[in-house]
Design an enzyme around this catalytic site. Structure first.
Site, short mmCIF file in Angstrom:
data_model
loop_
_atom_site.label_atom_id
_atom_site.label_comp_id
_atom_site.label_asym_id
_atom_site.label_seq_id
_atom_site.Cartn_x
_atom_site.Cartn_y
_atom_site.Cartn_z
N ASP A 140 0.84 -1.19 0.00
CA ASP A 140 0.00 0.00 0.00
C ASP A 140 0.88 1.25 0.00
O ASP A 140 2.10 1.16 -0.01
CB ASP A 140 -1.00 -0.02 1.16
CG ASP A 140 -0.41 0.45 2.49
OD1 ASP A 140 0.83 0.49 2.63
OD2 ASP A 140 -1.20 0.77 3.41
N ASP A 165 -6.02 -5.59 8.70
CA ASP A 165 -4.60 -5.47 9.07
C ASP A 165 -4.51 -4.54 10.27
O ASP A 165 -5.34 -3.63 10.44
CB ASP A 165 -3.76 -4.91 7.92
CG ASP A 165 -4.04 -3.43 7.67
OD1 ASP A 165 -3.42 -2.58 8.34
OD2 ASP A 165 -4.89 -3.12 6.80
#
Length: 438
Positions: free
Chosen positions: A101, A266
Site C-alpha cells: 500500500d 490489518d
C-alpha cells in the site's frame, strides 16, 4: 477472514542473552535477526500475510517516514518481497501472502499524495506483491451530519475533493492494471466522511471494476460508526466483492464484520500494545496483564539524566535493578516467595517512577498467575518470565509477537475457523481503541 501484519521492520535478535543482556557482536541486523513468522516457524501460522507500505520503505520526500536503509530499499526492489522477508519455503501449512500500500496516513497533511499511480504500480510490480492498493488520500473528518443529499454535497469542498481525487487515482490505477495485465490483485480504496459517502465511493469503485475494496481512514472511528458504514456499503456491495478494513480490528465485532463482507484486516495494534500501552501489555485468550517495569539503568535516558544531575546514586540504582532481576528469576524457578519479589520491585519503582501510582498490585497478579507458564507459544517457551518484563526492545517486541499469535488465535475462533470460540469471545480491551486513547 485473513489477518495481515503491517511491516515496520520489527525484528528480534536470536543471539540475545537475556541473563547477561548481551548479543553476538558479529550480528548483522536484517540478515541475522528474525521476523515474527520466523520466530513462530515451528508453531504454525500467526497471521495470513504481511502488509508493506511504500512510505515505510522509501519515505515520502522532505518529511520522510522511511524505516528502511538505502541498502534495504535497493534489496527489496531487486529481490522482491518474498525473498526480502524470507517467505519462500516457510514451514507453515499455507502460503504467506503480501500486500502493498501507499501508507496514506504518513502524508495525510499534504494537499495530494506524493506518489503517482505509475510510481506505486512500479513499486508493487518490482516487489512482487500478491495484492496492491490504489493510491488514496485519507479523509480525517467523520461527519455524518454533512450529508445533504445522496452524494454528500454538504461536506466542505476540500473533503469532497479528497474523495474525488482518490476515486480518480483508483480509476487510473485499475486501467493501468488491466491494460498491462499486471500480476497482483488490485484493491481499490474507498475514503469517506459518513456511511452515505463511503457507500458512494464503494459503488463507484465497483463501477470501475474493483472486486476487492478497502475502507480507509477508519482507525479513529468508533465501532458503531464503522458498523454503520459497513451496513451502508452492504446495500451497494456486489456479492463477489470482498472488503478489507485498513488498520481496524475490534475483536468482539469481527463476526459481524465478516457477515457484512469483510474478508481481511490489518493492524499492528496487538504488537504495539505490548510496549505502547500503559497496562494491557501481555495478552491471553481470557484477559490481559500489565508488564512488570524493570528499566535498564544504562538504557533509560530519564534515569541517566537523574544520575548525571546527582538526584540518584548510580551504584544504588544499579543494585536495585539487579536485585529485581535476581528475585524474579528465583521466583520463576520456584525458589523464592512472592513477598520479597514485590518488595524489590517496589524499592526500584520508587527510584525510576517516584511520581507515579505504584504498579505493585498488577505485578502481583501477573506473578501469581504466571500466564507464560501456561502459554505454548515459542516466545513464552523461550523467554519464560522475561516475556512479562517491560525492559528493552528484545523483550518488548517478543511480547508483541506473542500478542500477535494470541490475536490470530482469537480471530480464527471468533470467525469460526477453529473450535473453542467461547474463550475468544470474552471481553478483552480492543488494542486499537486503547492505543488511540493512550
Amino acid at each position: 477472514m485473513k489477518y495481515f501484519l503491517p511491516d515496520s521492520q520489527d525484528l528480534v535478535d536470536p543471539s540475545f542473552d537475556f541473563q547477561r543482556e548481551t548479543r553476538n557482536p558479529e550480528r548483522i541486523r536484517h540478515q541475522d535477526d528474525h521476523y515474527a513468522h520466523e520466530v513462530f516457524s515451528e508453531q504454525g501460522p500467526v497471521f495470513d500475510g504481511i502488509l508493506v507500505s511504500k512510505a515505510i520503505v522509501e519515505g515520502t520526500g522532505a518529511a520522510s517516514q522511511a524505516k528502511y536503509t538505502q541498502a534495504q530499499q535497493r534489496r527489496i526492489l531487486r529481490e522482491g518481497v518474498r525473498a526480502f522477508f524470507r517467505l519462500e519455503d516457510h514451514p507453515w501449512d499455507r502460503r504467506i501472502e503480501s500486500m502493498g500500500d501507499c501508507g496514506a496516513f504518513t502524508y495525510i497533511k499534504e494537499e495530494a499524495p506524493p506518489f503517482s499511480v505509475d510510481e506505486v504500480i512500479n513499486f508493487y510490480v518490482r516487489c512482487g506483491f500478491d495484492y496492491g492498493f490504489s493510491v488514496d488520500h485519507v479523509i480525517s473528518e467523520y461527519k455524518p451530519q454533512w450529508e445533504a443529499d445522496l452524494f454528500g454535497s454538504g461536506a466542505p469542498d476540500n473533503v469532497r475533493q479528497r474523495q474525488k481525487l482518490t476515486l480518480a487515482l483508483a480509476s487510473e490505477f485499475f486501467a493501468t492494471h488491466k491494460r498491462d495485465k499486471l500480476p497482483f490483485t488490485p484493491i481499490g480504496v474507498a475514503q469517506g466522511w459518513s456511511p452515505v459517502s463511503y457507500a458512494h465511493a464503494f459503488a463507484e469503485l465497483q463501477k470501475i471494476g474493483f472486486r476487492y475494496i478497502a475502507l480507509g481512514g477508519m482507525v479513529p472511528l468508533k465501532t458503531n460508526d464503522i458498523l454503520n458504514c459497513l451496513k451502508a456499503v452492504s446495500e451497494v456491495r456486489c456479492p463477489e466483492t470482498k472488503i478489507h478494513l485498513l488498520g481496524v480490528t475490534r475483536f468482539a465485532h469481527l463476526p459481524t464484520f465478516s457477515s457484512l463482507g469483510v474478508a481481511s484486516i490489518d493492524s499492528t495494534s496487538p504488537l504495539r500494545q505490548a510496549f505502547m500501552d500503559d497496562k494491557d501489555n501481555y495478552h491471553t485468550l481470557e484477559r490481559t496483564y500489565t508488564a512488570i517495569r524493570v528499566p535498564q539503568v544504562q538504557g533509560n535516558f530519564r534515569l541517566q539524566a537523574r544520575i548525571r544531575s546527582g538526584e540518584l546514586d548510580q551504584e544504588k540504582t544499579r543494585k536495585a535493578e539487579q536485585l529485581c532481576l535476581r528475585r524474579l528469576e528465583e521466583y520463576d524457578a520456584g525458589g523464592r516467595s512472592l513477598v520479597p519479589v514485590l518488595k524489590a520491585l517496589r524499592a526500584y519503582e520508587e527510584l525510576h517512577e517516584p511520581d507515579k501510582k505504584t504498579r505493585t498490585e498488577s505485578a502481583r497478579q501477573a506473578l501469581e498467575d504466571s500466564p507464560w507458564k501456561k502459554c505454548r507459544c515459542a516466545v513464552c517457551k523461550q523467554l519464560k518470565h522475561h516475556v512479562i518484563l517491560f525492559r528493552g526492545a528484545e523483550r518488548n517486541r517478543r511480547r508483541g509477537f506473542h500478542n500477535v499469535a494470541v490475536f490470530y488465535q482469537r480471530l480464527r475462533m471468533l470467525t469460526g475457523q477453529t473450535p473453542s470460540a467461547d474463550a475468544a469471545t470474552k471481553a478483552l480491551p480492543d488494542p486499537a481503541l486503547t492505543l488511540l486513547s493512550a
